[in-house]
Design a protein around this motif. Structure first.
Motif, mmCIF file in Angstrom:
data_model
loop_
_atom_site.group_PDB
_atom_site.id
_atom_site.type_symbol
_atom_site.label_atom_id
_atom_site.label_comp_id
_atom_site.label_asym_id
_atom_site.label_seq_id
_atom_site.Cartn_x
_atom_site.Cartn_y
_atom_site.Cartn_z
ATOM 1 N N LYS A 165 38.380 45.664 40.237
ATOM 2 C CA LYS A 165 37.389 46.445 39.479
ATOM 3 C C LYS A 165 36.688 45.544 38.466
ATOM 4 O O LYS A 165 37.255 44.566 37.979
ATOM 5 N N PHE A 166 35.444 45.914 38.156
ATOM 6 C CA PHE A 166 34.632 45.154 37.207
ATOM 7 C C PHE A 166 34.862 45.671 35.797
ATOM 8 O O PHE A 166 34.757 46.876 35.540
ATOM 9 N N GLY A 167 35.112 44.756 34.864
ATOM 10 C CA GLY A 167 35.135 45.123 33.461
ATOM 11 C C GLY A 167 33.746 45.003 32.851
ATOM 12 O O GLY A 167 32.917 44.220 33.313
ATOM 13 N N PHE A 168 33.500 45.790 31.810
ATOM 14 C CA PHE A 168 32.235 45.680 31.088
ATOM 15 C C PHE A 168 32.442 46.123 29.639
ATOM 16 O O PHE A 168 33.315 46.937 29.331
ATOM 17 N N ARG A 169 31.653 45.544 28.743
ATOM 18 C CA ARG A 169 31.698 45.916 27.346
ATOM 19 C C ARG A 169 30.858 47.170 27.156
ATOM 20 O O ARG A 169 29.743 47.270 27.672
ATOM 21 N N LEU A 170 31.379 48.124 26.415
ATOM 22 C CA LEU A 170 30.698 49.406 26.291
ATOM 23 C C LEU A 170 29.361 49.291 25.567
ATOM 24 O O LEU A 170 28.438 50.070 25.831
ATOM 25 N N ASP A 171 29.228 48.318 24.660
ATOM 26 C CA ASP A 171 28.003 48.248 23.864
ATOM 27 C C ASP A 171 26.839 47.631 24.624
ATOM 28 O O ASP A 171 25.701 48.105 24.529
ATOM 29 N N ASP A 172 27.093 46.576 25.419
ATOM 30 C CA ASP A 172 25.972 45.909 26.097
ATOM 31 C C ASP A 172 26.152 45.796 27.613
ATOM 32 O O ASP A 172 25.315 45.202 28.296
ATOM 33 N N LEU A 173 27.241 46.360 28.139
ATOM 34 C CA LEU A 173 27.528 46.424 29.578
ATOM 35 C C LEU A 173 27.823 45.052 30.206
ATOM 36 O O LEU A 173 28.015 44.962 31.419
ATOM 37 N N ASP B 57 57.967 45.389 38.355
ATOM 38 C CA ASP B 57 58.486 46.209 39.455
ATOM 39 C C ASP B 57 57.836 45.868 40.794
ATOM 40 O O ASP B 57 57.358 46.735 41.529
ATOM 41 N N ASN B 58 57.797 44.575 41.126
ATOM 42 C CA ASN B 58 57.262 44.102 42.409
ATOM 43 C C ASN B 58 55.761 44.344 42.571
ATOM 44 O O ASN B 58 55.239 44.286 43.685
ATOM 45 N N ALA B 59 55.085 44.612 41.475
ATOM 46 C CA ALA B 59 53.632 44.716 41.467
ATOM 47 C C ALA B 59 53.075 43.648 40.532
ATOM 48 O O ALA B 59 53.819 43.067 39.727
ATOM 49 N N SER B 60 51.784 43.380 40.634
ATOM 50 C CA SER B 60 51.176 42.387 39.749
ATOM 51 C C SER B 60 49.765 42.808 39.379
ATOM 52 O O SER B 60 49.105 43.557 40.106
ATOM 53 N N VAL B 61 49.331 42.321 38.226
ATOM 54 C CA VAL B 61 47.939 42.427 37.804
ATOM 55 C C VAL B 61 47.425 41.007 37.691
ATOM 56 O O VAL B 61 48.008 40.188 36.971
ATOM 57 N N THR B 62 46.354 40.697 38.401
ATOM 58 C CA THR B 62 45.816 39.346 38.427
ATOM 59 C C THR B 62 44.316 39.379 38.166
ATOM 60 O O THR B 62 43.709 40.451 38.096
ATOM 61 N N LEU B 63 43.742 38.190 38.036
ATOM 62 C CA LEU B 63 42.328 38.060 37.739
ATOM 63 C C LEU B 63 41.596 37.426 38.898
ATOM 64 O O LEU B 63 42.023 36.405 39.429
ATOM 65 N N GLU B 64 40.463 38.000 39.267
ATOM 66 C CA GLU B 64 39.527 37.347 40.161
ATOM 67 C C GLU B 64 38.691 36.346 39.343
ATOM 68 O O GLU B 64 38.764 36.318 38.113
ATOM 69 N N PRO B 65 37.881 35.524 40.000
ATOM 70 C CA PRO B 65 37.241 34.416 39.294
ATOM 71 C C PRO B 65 36.402 34.785 38.082
ATOM 72 O O PRO B 65 36.348 34.033 37.108
ATOM 73 N N ALA B 66 35.703 35.932 38.112
ATOM 74 C CA ALA B 66 34.866 36.314 36.983
ATOM 75 C C ALA B 66 35.523 37.374 36.111
ATOM 76 O O ALA B 66 34.848 38.066 35.347
ATOM 77 N N GLY B 67 36.840 37.505 36.229
ATOM 78 C CA GLY B 67 37.561 38.449 35.407
ATOM 79 C C GLY B 67 37.726 39.826 36.002
ATOM 80 O O GLY B 67 38.235 40.742 35.330
ATOM 81 N N GLN B 68 37.310 40.021 37.267
ATOM 82 C CA GLN B 68 37.606 41.291 37.918
ATOM 83 C C GLN B 68 39.121 41.481 37.898
ATOM 84 O O GLN B 68 39.883 40.583 38.232
ATOM 85 N N LEU B 69 39.548 42.665 37.504
ATOM 86 C CA LEU B 69 40.973 42.937 37.344
ATOM 87 C C LEU B 69 41.521 43.508 38.646
ATOM 88 O O LEU B 69 40.979 44.479 39.185
ATOM 89 N N GLU B 70 42.607 42.917 39.139
ATOM 90 C CA GLU B 70 43.189 43.356 40.409
ATOM 91 C C GLU B 70 44.608 43.864 40.212
ATOM 92 O O GLU B 70 45.435 43.191 39.583
ATOM 93 N N LEU B 71 44.893 45.026 40.768
ATOM 94 C CA LEU B 71 46.264 45.509 40.894
ATOM 95 C C LEU B 71 46.730 45.241 42.310
ATOM 96 O O LEU B 71 46.109 45.708 43.271
ATOM 97 N N SER B 72 47.794 44.481 42.453
ATOM 98 C CA SER B 72 48.474 44.324 43.740
ATOM 99 C C SER B 72 49.728 45.168 43.678
ATOM 100 O O SER B 72 50.706 44.802 43.017
ATOM 101 N N GLY B 73 49.676 46.317 44.328
ATOM 102 C CA GLY B 73 50.740 47.287 44.181
ATOM 103 C C GLY B 73 52.012 46.899 44.904
ATOM 104 O O GLY B 73 52.031 46.044 45.782
ATOM 105 N N ALA B 74 53.098 47.546 44.517
ATOM 106 C CA ALA B 74 54.381 47.347 45.174
ATOM 107 C C ALA B 74 54.345 47.935 46.583
ATOM 108 O O ALA B 74 53.490 48.767 46.906
#
Length: 454
Positions: free
Chosen positions: A40-48, A86-103
């Motif tokens: 998923k893409f993160g964005f700042r609420l004030d300037d997107l 718990d056998n899951a991870s949260v990682t970063l894609e190159p531009a900071g996209q947040l990834e959940l790799s579920g169990a």
């Protein structure tokens, strides 16, 4: 994209060891599991704008904030770049996209709860940082140059290599998000059948989940621009893998394919060594230029397997890689679609009957045409919508026969209702966003960050 694997540092001396790695993924049906990943893409609420890694409102601050929920930080060069729990991870894609790799879980109900829990945790921390998150296949507003880069060693190597082998690789890295599901197989024959069915039907998933119709604030002429990007990223490691449908395909043939995929790196002693464009076959005989005289380990092989990006990827399981990211309901629908097709014997047989006579040309026509035309792409005497309707019907029946029920007695087919709405209307998520853009949004892309944020 993966962080360094945690496979043992066992040296590889024989090709058969690589084949055995794939064979070791075989499991009896009672042990088959479901692993869902989404970005998923993160964005700042004030300037997107997308958040940078550093700073009080940066991605590292978000990761550190998530540790309150029991996530353990993973560091590289003293910076938090991932989380484990718990056998899951949260990682970063190159531009900071947040990834959940579920169990690896047993039912869609469980993977959907896991995904919802993660999104709630992210929302709590992100809200404190005045950040939001959006599920789409392609960054709808910002240019490639406006995307930040995360301080991960493998991304530096890939960033420098990508422009040498395609024109859209940097867009793939910085401006795309996907949802995928990882599924098991019982035997080599079972793997082959599932690989063929899922590869032939991957364009159907692309069409149903198509949600990337904007580039830099304007319609780009595609339903899934994310999917289109893979056609000019790096042809040595992407595509439909036509050899999967040839007689004799199995673990050995896939290993040979991977051995011919150029390397990116070797991770040794906490450091990424740039091996971009070099040969794993040379590595096997101690002739890798960047590490002369050294032999690969099973960890090197595990890492190398993650650097091939076909529409369906084989590791110790099969990864379905054809869908754009989206809202929570579709993050649950993607694993439901593929489990319904592949985890029930009757459904798998029916799905194979649906695709078994597709020619090589037809499979590639689907792959190449769906990103632009989606469900409207002509196919044989109908359209991809007709094919999607048949595939969805098979998946629903497969889930009903699985009869994995929640506490309210509902089976997993309820997670396909969002796809049934798409098929019934003939409108993809991309179609609906385009209608808003040309209607109540008055040609302004900014409302997408409010109307479709998690």
């Amino acid at each position: 994209m993966s962080s360094p694997s945690h496979v043992a540092e066992t040296p590889i001396t024989d090709r058969n060891e690589l084949v055995a790695t794939l064979a070791s993924g075989e499991k009896p049906q009672a042990q088959w599991r479901i692993g869902t990943e989404h970005e998923k893409f993160g964005f700042r609420l004030d300037d997107l704008r997308p958040p940078t890694f550093d700073g009080d409102r940066g991605i590292e601050a978000l990761l550190n904030g998530l540790t309150r929920f029991g996530w353990a930080p993973v560091q590289e060069d003293g910076r938090t770049i991932a989380l484990l729990r718990d056998n899951a991870s949260v990682t970063l894609e190159p531009a900071g996209q947040l990834e959940l790799s579920g169990a690896a879980v047993e039912t869609i109900h469980q993977t959907c709860v896991e995904t919802g829990t993660h999104l709630n945790e992210v929302a709590q921390v992100a809200g404190e940082l005045q950040l939001g998150f959006l599920g789409m296949g392609f960054q709808p507003k910002w240019t490639r140059d406006e995307m930040p880069w995360m301080p991960k060693g493998r991304y530096k190597i890939m960033r420098e290599y990508m422009p040498k082998v395609g024109t859209l690789g940097l867009d793939m890295m910085t401006r795309t998000c996907t949802v995928q599901v990882n599924l098991d197989y019982a035997t080599e024959a079972d793997m082959v059948k599932k690989f063929r069915v899922s590869l032939a039907l991957q364009p159907i998933a692309t069409a149903l989940f198509a949600d990337s119709p904007f580039t830099e604030g304007k319609p780009n002429g595609y339903q899934s621009y994310r999917s289109h990007i893979w056609t000019d990223t790096d042809n040595d490691r992407t595509g439909m893998l036509d050899f999967v449908f040839e007689d004799g395909f199995g673990y050995e043939r896939y290993v040979d394919y991977l051995l011919d995929v150029p390397m990116y790196f070797s991770y040794r002693d906490g450091k990424y060594h740039d091996a971009s464009g070099q040969s794993f076959r040379d590595f096997m005989v101690g002739k890798l230029p960047v590490l002369p005289g050294q032999l690969p380990t099973l960890r090197d092989w595990s890492d190398h397997m993650t650097t091939a990006f076909p529409e369906v990827r084989l590791k110790k399981y099969l990864e379905m890689r054809g869908a754009d990211a989206g809202p929570w309901s579709r993050l649950c629908a993607l694993p439901a679609f593929w489990v319904g097709l592949l985890y029930d014997d009757a459904a798998l047989d029916a799905a194979w009957d649906l695709v078994r006579d597709f020619s090589l040309v037809e499979r590639n026509v689907l792959r190449d045409g769906v990103p632009k035309h989606g469900l409207k792409l002509p196919f044989r005497n109908g359209t991809v919508l007709d094919l999607s309707r048949e595939a969805l019907k098979i998946a629903v029946a497969g889930l009903k026969r699985r009869a994995a029920r929640n506490a309210d007695g509902q089976d997993e087919s309820k997670f396909l209702e969002v796809l049934q709405e798409i098929v019934d209307s003939g409108l993809t998520p991309a179609d609906r966003k385009l209608a808003l853009f040309h209607g109540e949004w008055n040609g302004n892309i900014d409302p997408v960050f409010k109307d479709f944020a998690y």
